[in-house]
Design a protein around this motif. Structure first.
Motif, PDB file in Angstrom:
ATOM      1  N   GLY A  32       0.830  -1.196   0.000  1.00  0.00           N
ATOM      2  CA  GLY A  32       0.000   0.000   0.000  1.00  0.00           C
ATOM      3  C   GLY A  32       0.861   1.241   0.000  1.00  0.00           C
ATOM      4  O   GLY A  32       2.076   1.187  -0.224  1.00  0.00           O
ATOM      5  N   ASN A  33       0.248   2.404   0.263  1.00  0.00           N
ATOM      6  CA  ASN A  33       0.975   3.664   0.263  1.00  0.00           C
ATOM      7  C   ASN A  33       0.117   4.722   0.951  1.00  0.00           C
ATOM      8  O   ASN A  33      -0.984   4.442   1.437  1.00  0.00           O
ATOM      9  CB  ASN A  33       1.338   4.087  -1.165  1.00  0.00           C
ATOM     10  CG  ASN A  33       0.137   4.075  -2.091  1.00  0.00           C
ATOM     11  OD1 ASN A  33      -0.851   4.764  -1.846  1.00  0.00           O
ATOM     12  ND2 ASN A  33       0.217   3.282  -3.159  1.00  0.00           N
ATOM     13  N   ALA A  34       0.606   5.954   0.956  1.00  0.00           N
ATOM     14  CA  ALA A  34      -0.089   7.029   1.665  1.00  0.00           C
ATOM     15  C   ALA A  34      -1.453   7.332   1.055  1.00  0.00           C
ATOM     16  O   ALA A  34      -2.399   7.665   1.786  1.00  0.00           O
ATOM     17  CB  ALA A  34       0.780   8.288   1.664  1.00  0.00           C
ATOM     18  N   VAL A  35      -1.570   7.230  -0.257  1.00  0.00           N
ATOM     19  CA  VAL A  35      -2.855   7.505  -0.908  1.00  0.00           C
ATOM     20  C   VAL A  35      -3.887   6.448  -0.526  1.00  0.00           C
ATOM     21  O   VAL A  35      -5.058   6.763  -0.258  1.00  0.00           O
ATOM     22  CB  VAL A  35      -2.674   7.594  -2.438  1.00  0.00           C
ATOM     23  CG1 VAL A  35      -4.018   7.566  -3.147  1.00  0.00           C
ATOM     24  CG2 VAL A  35      -1.911   8.863  -2.808  1.00  0.00           C
ATOM     25  N   VAL A  36      -3.482   5.181  -0.504  1.00  0.00           N
ATOM     26  CA  VAL A  36      -4.379   4.107  -0.084  1.00  0.00           C
ATOM     27  C   VAL A  36      -4.870   4.361   1.345  1.00  0.00           C
ATOM     28  O   VAL A  36      -6.074   4.232   1.647  1.00  0.00           O
ATOM     29  CB  VAL A  36      -3.678   2.742  -0.180  1.00  0.00           C
ATOM     30  CG1 VAL A  36      -4.545   1.646   0.452  1.00  0.00           C
ATOM     31  CG2 VAL A  36      -3.376   2.395  -1.634  1.00  0.00           C
ATOM     32  N   GLU A  37      -3.955   4.730   2.219  1.00  0.00           N
ATOM     33  CA  GLU A  37      -4.331   4.998   3.606  1.00  0.00           C
ATOM     34  C   GLU A  37      -5.270   6.203   3.695  1.00  0.00           C
ATOM     35  O   GLU A  37      -6.176   6.240   4.536  1.00  0.00           O
ATOM     36  CB  GLU A  37      -3.080   5.242   4.458  1.00  0.00           C
ATOM     37  CG  GLU A  37      -2.207   4.007   4.625  1.00  0.00           C
ATOM     38  CD  GLU A  37      -2.968   2.844   5.252  1.00  0.00           C
ATOM     39  OE1 GLU A  37      -3.659   3.075   6.273  1.00  0.00           O
ATOM     40  OE2 GLU A  37      -2.875   1.713   4.733  1.00  0.00           O
ATOM     41  N   HIS A  38      -5.063   7.181   2.829  1.00  0.00           N
ATOM     42  CA  HIS A  38      -5.903   8.374   2.826  1.00  0.00           C
ATOM     43  C   HIS A  38      -7.341   8.019   2.428  1.00  0.00           C
ATOM     44  O   HIS A  38      -8.299   8.537   3.019  1.00  0.00           O
ATOM     45  CB  HIS A  38      -5.323   9.396   1.842  1.00  0.00           C
ATOM     46  CG  HIS A  38      -5.873  10.773   1.982  1.00  0.00           C
ATOM     47  ND1 HIS A  38      -5.893  11.449   3.164  1.00  0.00           N
ATOM     48  CD2 HIS A  38      -6.441  11.606   1.066  1.00  0.00           C
ATOM     49  CE1 HIS A  38      -6.421  12.650   2.995  1.00  0.00           C
ATOM     50  NE2 HIS A  38      -6.783  12.762   1.730  1.00  0.00           N
ATOM     51  N   ILE A  39      -7.481   7.132   1.462  1.00  0.00           N
ATOM     52  CA  ILE A  39      -8.817   6.675   1.062  1.00  0.00           C
ATOM     53  C   ILE A  39      -9.469   5.917   2.210  1.00  0.00           C
ATOM     54  O   ILE A  39     -10.645   6.144   2.542  1.00  0.00           O
ATOM     55  CB  ILE A  39      -8.729   5.807  -0.205  1.00  0.00           C
ATOM     56  CG1 ILE A  39      -8.257   6.652  -1.390  1.00  0.00           C
ATOM     57  CG2 ILE A  39     -10.081   5.166  -0.522  1.00  0.00           C
ATOM     58  CD1 ILE A  39      -7.895   5.834  -2.616  1.00  0.00           C
ATOM     59  N   LYS A  40      -8.721   4.998   2.842  1.00  0.00           N
ATOM     60  CA  LYS A  40      -9.263   4.218   3.962  1.00  0.00           C
ATOM     61  C   LYS A  40      -9.755   5.129   5.090  1.00  0.00           C
ATOM     62  O   LYS A  40     -10.783   4.863   5.721  1.00  0.00           O
ATOM     63  CB  LYS A  40      -8.181   3.264   4.495  1.00  0.00           C
ATOM     64  CG  LYS A  40      -7.846   2.124   3.570  1.00  0.00           C
ATOM     65  CD  LYS A  40      -6.623   1.358   4.035  1.00  0.00           C
ATOM     66  CE  LYS A  40      -6.824   0.680   5.369  1.00  0.00           C
ATOM     67  NZ  LYS A  40      -5.641  -0.148   5.741  1.00  0.00           N
TER      68      LYS A  40
END
Length: 433
Positions: A232-240
């Motif tokens: 994953g990455n920061a963008v994935v975490e931001h969506i979550k």
């Protein structure tokens, strides 16, 4: 890596001499269109008579292939990385990928991918200067599912081709129809949505340019699909952190299925991967899909050509209330604020015509995306004549937008959720249907 570069440089010098004598050369190249320089001249094996194996050795054999008017030798488990690369659609085999490269005047190499290297078979065409002949992934694993080869009869002067002419040639020598026309005349009128009748049904929409090449693929060649080796990455975490949404419209989105898995959305969301790096997801526990598709509405101008431009459309019905919505996801043409080849008026016209073609009277309509057109552009100005602006983003003069046919009184939420590491901020709007 230094030894491979030395071999590559030696072969390249010899090849240039050979070109001066024979006027023919097959070369290998690879990289991502909007990435850093990549790829190298391949070290060949075999003999000129070993045509079945597609594995020849040395500059003389390479010239033999070129003189025969054939594609260059093929190597398995190898990626030829060059300055530019472009995913060419509707190609069925390595031979067909090779033939497609031969049709592009500035294509110097190609790479064919099969699972597990990619989710499906892919043909990458390469141009520009060499960077590397790669045989391993960044983690040291072998390049399973990779086959690379060279175009025949190409001269070194073609290595200087800039990225925009290369991209344009790949798209416009494919033999595929444009899929759109640049219209003239009055903007299409858009029907009003059905009234609420006292029952309020919320529809929360996210539009987010994911900056995939930089965040997911870490600036590496697109065909390496670096994201597959990450968690994953920061963008994935931001969506979550910001879910749930009823509909998510993503731009610069390469693999929505992987994104949904890593963001923990796979159970509650149905996803659709579209062409031209756009994708959508909707909450399947709340909505039923009535119709889905993709349509082209324009393309970039030759001055800054990355791709043709289109829109995904998704027609949904709310499970309990039976209210319907048409949601369109669009990534607009370049240069920024130009409207691409159709201009701002033509692009806006095509988007509105798509609403009328795919929607049904009474639908709530939402158009979301990175329009590559700021608030002072013709594209945005024309859309505002027919639709209500629900929210505009804060970067690049407001290129990220969500429009609707609902009145301002039915827009009940507007939030800029921030970038999460992308070069665009996600924007959300909540509507009452």
């Amino acid at each position: 890596a230094r030894r491979a570069a030395t071999v590559a440089a030696s072969l390249l010098v010899a090849a240039v001499v050979l070109v001066a004598c024979a006027g023919l050369l097959g070369t290998g190249r690879g990289s991502q269109a909007d990435g850093p320089p990549l790829a190298a001249f391949p070290e060949m094996q075999g003999s000129p008579d070993d045509t079945a194996s597609h594995s020849l050795r040395g500059v003389e054999e390479l010239a033999w292939v070129a003189a025969a008017g054939q594609c260059g030798p093929m190597e398995e488990g190898v990626d030829y990385l060059l300055q530019h690369s472009y995913l060419s659609a509707y190609v069925s085999s390595p031979d067909a990928c090779c033939a497609r490269c031969q049709k592009v005047p500035t294509c110097l190499s190609w790479t064919w991918l099969t699972p597990p290297a990619a989710n499906q078979e892919e043909c990458w065409l390469k141009g520009g200067s060499f960077a590397e002949r790669r045989t391993q992934r960044l983690n040291g694993a072998a390049l399973a599912g990779f086959i690379s080869g060279n175009a025949a009869g190409r001269v070194q002067s073609q290595a200087a081709t800039p990225v925009y002419p290369f991209n344009f040639q790949v798209v416009h020598t494919s033999g595929l129809e444009a899929g759109y026309v640049c219209p003239k005349g009055e903007l299409p009128a858009i029907a009003e949505p059905s009234p609420t009748n006292g029952e309020l049904v919320p529809l929360r929409v996210l539009s987010y340019n994911l900056d995939w090449w930089s965040i997911f693929d870490q600036g590496r060649a697109a065909e390496l699909h670096v994201y597959k080796g990450t968690q994953g990455n920061a963008v994935v975490e931001h969506i979550k952190k910001n879910v749930p949404f009823d509909v998510m419209a993503f731009q610069e989105c390469i693999d929505v299925h992987w994104l949904a898995q890593k963001a923990g959305l796979a159970e509650d969301y149905e996803v659709r991967q579209g062409p031209e790096e756009i994708c959508v997801a909707y909450r399947k526990s709340v909505w039923d899909s009535l119709d889905y598709g993709f349509s082209y509405v324009g393309e970039d101008t030759r001055a800054e050509f990355w791709r043709k431009r289109g829109a995904q459309w998704l027609r949904l019905r709310h499970k309990s209330s039976m209210r319907t919505a048409l949601v369109i996801n669009h990534h607009g043409p370049l240069p920024v604020a130009s409207g691409g080849v159709c201009g701002g008026m033509g692009t806006a016209h095509n988007l509105l015509a798509l609403v009328n073609d795919k929607g049904v009277r009474g639908d709530a309509v939402v158009i979301a995306g990175d329009f590559n057109a700021g608030q002072s552009s013709v594209t945005i100005g024309q859309l505002k004549k027919r639709l209500t602006s629900a929210i505009a983003g804060s970067v690049y003069a407001g290129v990220d937008n969500i429009f609707t046919n609902l009145g301002p009184d039915r827009i009940v939420g507007r939030v800029n959720i921030g970038t999460g590491g992308s070069d665009h901020a996600g924007i959300t709007a909540t509507f009452n249907l």
